[in-house]
Design a protein around this motif. Structure first.
Motif, PDB file in Angstrom:
ATOM      1  N   PHE A  17       0.830  -1.207   0.000  1.00 13.98           N
ATOM      2  CA  PHE A  17       0.000   0.000   0.000  1.00 13.98           C
ATOM      3  C   PHE A  17       0.867   1.260   0.000  1.00 13.98           C
ATOM      4  O   PHE A  17       0.631   2.200  -0.766  1.00 13.98           O
ATOM      5  CB  PHE A  17      -0.924  -0.010   1.227  1.00 13.98           C
ATOM      6  N   TYR A  18       1.892   1.279   0.849  1.00 16.73           N
ATOM      7  CA  TYR A  18       2.740   2.471   0.939  1.00 16.73           C
ATOM      8  C   TYR A  18       3.564   2.652  -0.332  1.00 16.73           C
ATOM      9  O   TYR A  18       3.802   3.790  -0.775  1.00 16.73           O
ATOM     10  CB  TYR A  18       3.662   2.370   2.156  1.00 16.73           C
ATOM     11  N   VAL A  19       3.998   1.546  -0.937  1.00 22.01           N
ATOM     12  CA  VAL A  19       4.742   1.643  -2.196  1.00 22.01           C
ATOM     13  C   VAL A  19       3.847   2.243  -3.283  1.00 22.01           C
ATOM     14  O   VAL A  19       4.240   3.158  -4.022  1.00 22.01           O
ATOM     15  CB  VAL A  19       5.277   0.265  -2.625  1.00 22.01           C
ATOM     16  N   LYS A  20       2.626   1.721  -3.379  1.00 19.24           N
ATOM     17  CA  LYS A  20       1.702   2.228  -4.396  1.00 19.24           C
ATOM     18  C   LYS A  20       1.380   3.706  -4.161  1.00 19.24           C
ATOM     19  O   LYS A  20       1.376   4.529  -5.096  1.00 19.24           O
ATOM     20  CB  LYS A  20       0.412   1.406  -4.396  1.00 19.24           C
ATOM     21  N   LEU A  21       1.090   4.066  -2.892  1.00 14.88           N
ATOM     22  CA  LEU A  21       0.753   5.455  -2.586  1.00 14.88           C
ATOM     23  C   LEU A  21       1.915   6.382  -2.943  1.00 14.88           C
ATOM     24  O   LEU A  21       1.707   7.479  -3.486  1.00 14.88           O
ATOM     25  CB  LEU A  21       0.401   5.587  -1.098  1.00 14.88           C
ATOM     26  N   ALA A  22       3.149   5.950  -2.654  1.00 11.07           N
ATOM     27  CA  ALA A  22       4.311   6.788  -2.946  1.00 11.07           C
ATOM     28  C   ALA A  22       4.448   7.033  -4.445  1.00 11.07           C
ATOM     29  O   ALA A  22       4.713   8.167  -4.883  1.00 11.07           O
ATOM     30  CB  ALA A  22       5.575   6.131  -2.389  1.00 11.07           C
ATOM     31  N   PHE A  23       4.233   6.000  -5.255  1.00 16.34           N
ATOM     32  CA  PHE A  23       4.437   6.162  -6.696  1.00 16.34           C
ATOM     33  C   PHE A  23       3.251   6.861  -7.358  1.00 16.34           C
ATOM     34  O   PHE A  23       3.421   7.559  -8.359  1.00 16.34           O
ATOM     35  CB  PHE A  23       4.717   4.813  -7.342  1.00 16.34           C
ATOM     36  N   SER A  48       3.764  10.251  -9.446  1.00 14.88           N
ATOM     37  CA  SER A  48       3.227  10.440 -10.793  1.00 14.88           C
ATOM     38  C   SER A  48       2.438  11.737 -10.875  1.00 14.88           C
ATOM     39  O   SER A  48       2.584  12.522 -11.823  1.00 14.88           O
ATOM     40  CB  SER A  48       2.329   9.253 -11.159  1.00 14.88           C
ATOM     41  N   MET A  49       1.603  11.978  -9.871  1.00 20.48           N
ATOM     42  CA  MET A  49       0.833  13.215  -9.846  1.00 20.48           C
ATOM     43  C   MET A  49       1.740  14.422  -9.597  1.00 20.48           C
ATOM     44  O   MET A  49       1.470  15.531 -10.075  1.00 20.48           O
ATOM     45  CB  MET A  49      -0.252  13.135  -8.767  1.00 20.48           C
ATOM     46  N   LEU A  50       2.812  14.202  -8.853  1.00 13.83           N
ATOM     47  CA  LEU A  50       3.740  15.285  -8.534  1.00 13.83           C
ATOM     48  C   LEU A  50       4.386  15.849  -9.797  1.00 13.83           C
ATOM     49  O   LEU A  50       4.576  17.056  -9.934  1.00 13.83           O
ATOM     50  CB  LEU A  50       4.816  14.784  -7.561  1.00 13.83           C
ATOM     51  N   ALA A  51       4.713  14.960 -10.726  1.00 15.66           N
ATOM     52  CA  ALA A  51       5.325  15.415 -11.978  1.00 15.66           C
ATOM     53  C   ALA A  51       4.354  16.303 -12.759  1.00 15.66           C
ATOM     54  O   ALA A  51       4.730  17.341 -13.309  1.00 15.66           O
ATOM     55  CB  ALA A  51       5.736  14.210 -12.828  1.00 15.66           C
ATOM     56  N   THR A  52       3.054  15.881 -12.779  1.00 13.84           N
ATOM     57  CA  THR A  52       2.040  16.709 -13.430  1.00 13.84           C
ATOM     58  C   THR A  52       1.893  18.037 -12.708  1.00 13.84           C
ATOM     59  O   THR A  52       1.743  19.097 -13.328  1.00 13.84           O
ATOM     60  CB  THR A  52       0.689  15.972 -13.455  1.00 13.84           C
ATOM     61  N   GLY A  53       1.938  17.981 -11.366  1.00 13.33           N
ATOM     62  CA  GLY A  53       1.840  19.199 -10.575  1.00 13.33           C
ATOM     63  C   GLY A  53       2.970  20.164 -10.855  1.00 13.33           C
ATOM     64  O   GLY A  53       2.766  21.384 -10.934  1.00 13.33           O
ATOM     65  N   TRP A  54       4.196  19.623 -10.989  1.00 10.08           N
ATOM     66  CA  TRP A  54       5.344  20.483 -11.343  1.00 10.08           C
ATOM     67  C   TRP A  54       5.071  21.230 -12.648  1.00 10.08           C
ATOM     68  O   TRP A  54       5.312  22.428 -12.761  1.00 10.08           O
ATOM     69  CB  TRP A  54       6.605  19.631 -11.505  1.00 10.08           C
ATOM     70  N   LEU A  55       4.575  20.484 -13.646  1.00  9.78           N
ATOM     71  CA  LEU A  55       4.335  21.093 -14.953  1.00  9.78           C
ATOM     72  C   LEU A  55       3.261  22.179 -14.877  1.00  9.78           C
ATOM     73  O   LEU A  55       3.435  23.291 -15.391  1.00  9.78           O
ATOM     74  CB  LEU A  55       3.920  20.015 -15.959  1.00  9.78           C
ATOM     75  N   ARG A  83      12.469  -4.851  -3.354  1.00  9.95           N
ATOM     76  CA  ARG A  83      11.509  -5.122  -4.411  1.00  9.95           C
ATOM     77  C   ARG A  83      12.160  -4.935  -5.775  1.00  9.95           C
ATOM     78  O   ARG A  83      13.196  -4.274  -5.896  1.00  9.95           O
ATOM     79  CB  ARG A  83      10.300  -4.185  -4.289  1.00  9.95           C
ATOM     80  N   THR A  84      11.520  -5.501  -6.764  1.00 10.05           N
ATOM     81  CA  THR A  84      11.947  -5.294  -8.158  1.00 10.05           C
ATOM     82  C   THR A  84      10.799  -4.656  -8.914  1.00 10.05           C
ATOM     83  O   THR A  84       9.626  -4.883  -8.615  1.00 10.05           O
ATOM     84  CB  THR A  84      12.327  -6.627  -8.822  1.00 10.05           C
ATOM     85  N   TYR A  85      11.167  -3.857  -9.912  1.00 13.18           N
ATOM     86  CA  TYR A  85      10.153  -3.085 -10.629  1.00 13.18           C
ATOM     87  C   TYR A  85       9.939  -3.655 -12.031  1.00 13.18           C
ATOM     88  O   TYR A  85      10.849  -4.189 -12.666  1.00 13.18           O
ATOM     89  CB  TYR A  85      10.574  -1.626 -10.734  1.00 13.18           C
ATOM     90  N   GLY A  86       8.681  -3.464 -12.498  1.00  9.37           N
ATOM     91  CA  GLY A  86       8.298  -3.932 -13.825  1.00  9.37           C
ATOM     92  C   GLY A  86       8.125  -2.784 -14.799  1.00  9.37           C
ATOM     93  O   GLY A  86       8.511  -1.636 -14.539  1.00  9.37           O
ATOM     94  N   PRO A  87       7.490  -3.053 -15.943  1.00 11.74           N
ATOM     95  CA  PRO A  87       7.372  -2.040 -17.014  1.00 11.74           C
ATOM     96  C   PRO A  87       6.554  -0.808 -16.606  1.00 11.74           C
ATOM     97  O   PRO A  87       6.799   0.279 -17.122  1.00 11.74           O
ATOM     98  CB  PRO A  87       6.691  -2.803 -18.158  1.00 11.74           C
ATOM     99  N   ILE A  88       5.575  -0.967 -15.717  1.00 10.14           N
ATOM    100  CA  ILE A  88       4.781   0.205 -15.318  1.00 10.14           C
ATOM    101  C   ILE A  88       5.659   1.215 -14.603  1.00 10.14           C
ATOM    102  O   ILE A  88       5.509   2.438 -14.780  1.00 10.14           O
ATOM    103  CB  ILE A  88       3.592  -0.227 -14.433  1.00 10.14           C
ATOM    104  N   PHE A  89       6.597   0.730 -13.790  1.00  8.67           N
ATOM    105  CA  PHE A  89       7.521   1.631 -13.100  1.00  8.67           C
ATOM    106  C   PHE A  89       8.315   2.445 -14.109  1.00  8.67           C
ATOM    107  O   PHE A  89       8.477   3.669 -13.961  1.00  8.67           O
ATOM    108  CB  PHE A  89       8.466   0.809 -12.210  1.00  8.67           C
ATOM    109  N   TRP A  90       8.821   1.775 -15.148  1.00  7.71           N
ATOM    110  CA  TRP A  90       9.630   2.487 -16.134  1.00  7.71           C
ATOM    111  C   TRP A  90       8.783   3.448 -16.970  1.00  7.71           C
ATOM    112  O   TRP A  90       9.268   4.487 -17.415  1.00  7.71           O
ATOM    113  CB  TRP A  90      10.367   1.492 -17.026  1.00  7.71           C
ATOM    114  N   CYS A  91       7.481   3.110 -17.153  1.00  6.85           N
ATOM    115  CA  CYS A  91       6.581   4.061 -17.816  1.00  6.85           C
ATOM    116  C   CYS A  91       6.419   5.325 -16.972  1.00  6.85           C
ATOM    117  O   CYS A  91       6.380   6.448 -17.503  1.00  6.85           O
ATOM    118  CB  CYS A  91       5.216   3.411 -18.062  1.00  6.85           C
ATOM    119  N   ILE A  92       6.333   5.126 -15.642  1.00  3.62           N
ATOM    120  CA  ILE A  92       6.230   6.280 -14.744  1.00  3.62           C
ATOM    121  C   ILE A  92       7.476   7.148 -14.865  1.00  3.62           C
ATOM    122  O   ILE A  92       7.409   8.383 -14.939  1.00  3.62           O
ATOM    123  CB  ILE A  92       6.018   5.825 -13.286  1.00  3.62           C
ATOM    124  N   VAL A  93       8.634   6.502 -14.906  1.00  2.43           N
ATOM    125  CA  VAL A  93       9.894   7.244 -15.024  1.00  2.43           C
ATOM    126  C   VAL A  93       9.923   8.026 -16.335  1.00  2.43           C
ATOM    127  O   VAL A  93      10.315   9.212 -16.365  1.00  2.43           O
ATOM    128  CB  VAL A  93      11.092   6.273 -14.939  1.00  2.43           C
TER     129      VAL A  93
END
Length: 552
Positions: A60-66, A70-77, A128-138
């Motif tokens: 839950f905390y991992v998901k909430l952080a990411f 993701s929203m933070l990047a939009t907020g910066w813009l 943990r290890t990350y999958g393709p969704i993580f790299w899409c976020i990046v």
């Protein structure tokens, strides 16, 4: 290592409280505080993740952080767009489009389909290890950051004011610091995870440092305090000369528009009497100065010709009140020369316009009468003066549909002058026209006020009877037929008056309120005309001077 993210979170929280407590909150401050709060979620989630051994809570905390990142990047813009003054190019739809990638990726993070976002190591998510969704976020974050940098670059190389550029430079420093630490975190703790030990708190530290840049700017440069920043700009752009005095008649504020009238600086003592020279001394100026001196709570004004610049100047003086106590005065100087010139010119032009206006009123009346005649000609028959078929059709398209909706009965007559061709052949077409006109007048005298008579074509006429049942329509038709029959028309070249009869088809709509053709009034009206035409044909077939009535 567990406490690093907590410490960074607490520092961010302290900065949040500091901003909240130390500045006057404007709308931009509110936006920033929401943005700052979202930045606090990352270090909090990183700390909370390491304080529980429950894999569900860890996930839950991992998901909430990411989701937050993701929203933070939009907020910066968005924050960059608003701060650089480009929000006017941002429409509601385009604003929503900016959030679509973040929302889609957030849904991917929440659902974690096929573990494409994150996989646990040793049964937990601390490692943990990350999958393709993580790299899409990046990738999305990098794209948003690149766009932010591009907007900042356009602002810095444009002709924007130094104040705007200073704000943008602070944004650039904040984004650059946070981006650097985020990339370091990804590179050291994700890409090189197999080769290096985990270095905690890199992203949290980058967020903290970027927030520090903003807090310094908010406190020191007041980059978000729009009221304070715009105050001087606003009064400098006002065309009025503005002079603000304290209770001791000392200048505390002036604007650039005052310079043509007075040469003053902040801190100078002001004497109202010095602006009036001896040549301006009269009862008006004496009364103005006396009121200014002895009645400071009154709003006063005066207008005079300032000879040194040959301009008419209007001076307004008003007290500045705080809780019922006068703390100073505000005096405005307005150049009235152009207005006076315009007033004199307007007075002259007004006299000319009044004369022309009378002419225009006469022309307008003539046009009104002409238009009324043209309108009447467009809807009436030129020979008989009754309505034409086109007008009646337009009216009936509306009326019959309204009657069907309210189930109001109505009736339609279609009548034809019998053997009218013989009248033309025996007496000529002019005599035929007289017979038609006389017959129309007879019909009009018999009809009621709301009934509508129209020439259907040639010697055929149609009558619409609103709100009329069959029991009311038939007697009226009989009266029309009888009065036409006894009507005598005197025509030239005839030894005796000419008399004609009429054949009539009568259609009464009492119960036919079915739904077919409801959406096509023309089709329904043509159906009614066809029915009443058949009734007229039957009346002629049965010997003329007859009424054939049908009921639907």
């Amino acid at each position: 290592m567990v406490w690093i993210d907590l410490i960074l979170f607490l520092l961010l929280f302290a900065l949040f409280i500091y901003v909240f407590a130390s500045v006057t909150i404007t709308n931009l401050h509110k936006v920033y505080l929401v943005f700052h709060f979202s930045m606090m979620l990352w270090p909090f989630c990183q700390f909370a993740l390491k304080t529980t051994e429950n894999p569900m809570f860890q996930l839950f905390y991992v998901k909430l952080a990411f989701i937050d990142s993701s929203m933070l990047a939009t907020g910066w813009l968005l924050f960059t767009i608003f701060l650089t003054g480009r929000s006017k190019f941002l429409r509601i739809k385009s604003s929503l489009l900016l959030f679509i990638p973040s929302v889609v990726l957030s849904l991917g993070v929440i659902t974690n389909p096929h573990d494409w976002f994150v996989l646990p190591v040793d049964g937990g998510y601390i490692q943990r290890t990350y999958g393709p969704i993580f790299w899409c976020i990046v990738i999305v974050m990098i794209i948003y950051i690149v766009i932010s940098f591009y907007i900042i670059y356009l602002t810095l190389v444009s002709g924007s004011s130094q104040r705007i550029k200073k704000q943008v430079q602070q944004v650039f420093k904040g984004i650059l610091v946070m981006t650097t630490f985020v990339i370091m975190d990804i590179f050291l703790n994700v890409i090189l995870d197999s080769y290096l030990p985990v270095i905690p708190g890199l992203t949290s530290l980058g967020i903290l440092l970027s927030a520090v840049f903003f807090v310094i700017s908010i406190h020191r440069d007041k980059v978000l305090d729009i009221v304070t920043i715009a105050h001087q700009d606003i009064i400098d752009t006002i065309a009025l000369g503005i002079l603000v005095l304290d209770e001791g008649e000392t200048v505390v504020e002036i604007n650039q528009s005052l310079s043509p009238y007075l040469n003053l600086r902040i801190g100078d003592a002001f004497d109202m009497s010095v602006i009036f020279t001896k040549e301006h001394s009269d009862n008006r100026t004496d009364n103005f100065l006396e009121t200014y001196k002895n009645s400071p709570l009154e709003n006063i004004e005066i207008e005079w010709l300032q000879t040194n610049i040959q301009r008419y100047i209007k001076v307004d003086a008003a007290p500045i009140m705080v809780r019922g106590v006068m703390v100073g005065r505000i005096i405005t100087f307005q150049d009235m020369t152009e207005l006076r010139s315009l007033f004199d010119e307007t007075t002259l032009q007004n006299d000319i316009l009044q004369e022309r206006n009378q002419m225009l009123i006469g022309i307008q009346n003539e046009l009104f009468q002409t238009n009324r005649k043209l309108k009447q000609m467009a809807i009436t028959d030129s020979l008989t003066g009754c309505y034409n078929r086109h007008y009646l059709t337009q009216q009936l398209e509306h009326e019959v549909m309204k009657n069907r909706k309210s189930q109001t009965p109505f009736a339609i007559f279609l009548l034809d002058i019998d053997f009218f061709k013989l009248v033309n052949d025996n007496y000529g077409h002019l005599a035929g026209d007289e017979v038609i006109c006389s017959t129309v007048e007879t019909i009009k005298q018999t009809l009621r006020e709301d009934d509508i008579l129209a020439r259907y074509g040639g010697e055929e006429f149609i009558v619409y009877l609103p709100n009329t049942t069959s029991s009311e329509a038939l007697p009226l038709a009989e009266r029309i037929k009888a009065r036409v029959e006894v009507n005598k028309v005197i025509v030239e070249n005839a030894d005796h008056p000419v008399s004609v009869t009429v054949s009539m088809g009568l259609l009464s709509i009492n119960k036919d309120f079915r739904t077919e053709h409801t959406d096509s009034p023309k089709t329904y009206l043509n159906d009614l005309f066809e029915s009443v035409d058949k009734a007229l044909y039957q009346a002629k077939k049965e010997g003329r001077n007859q009424i054939v009535s049908i009921l639907r």
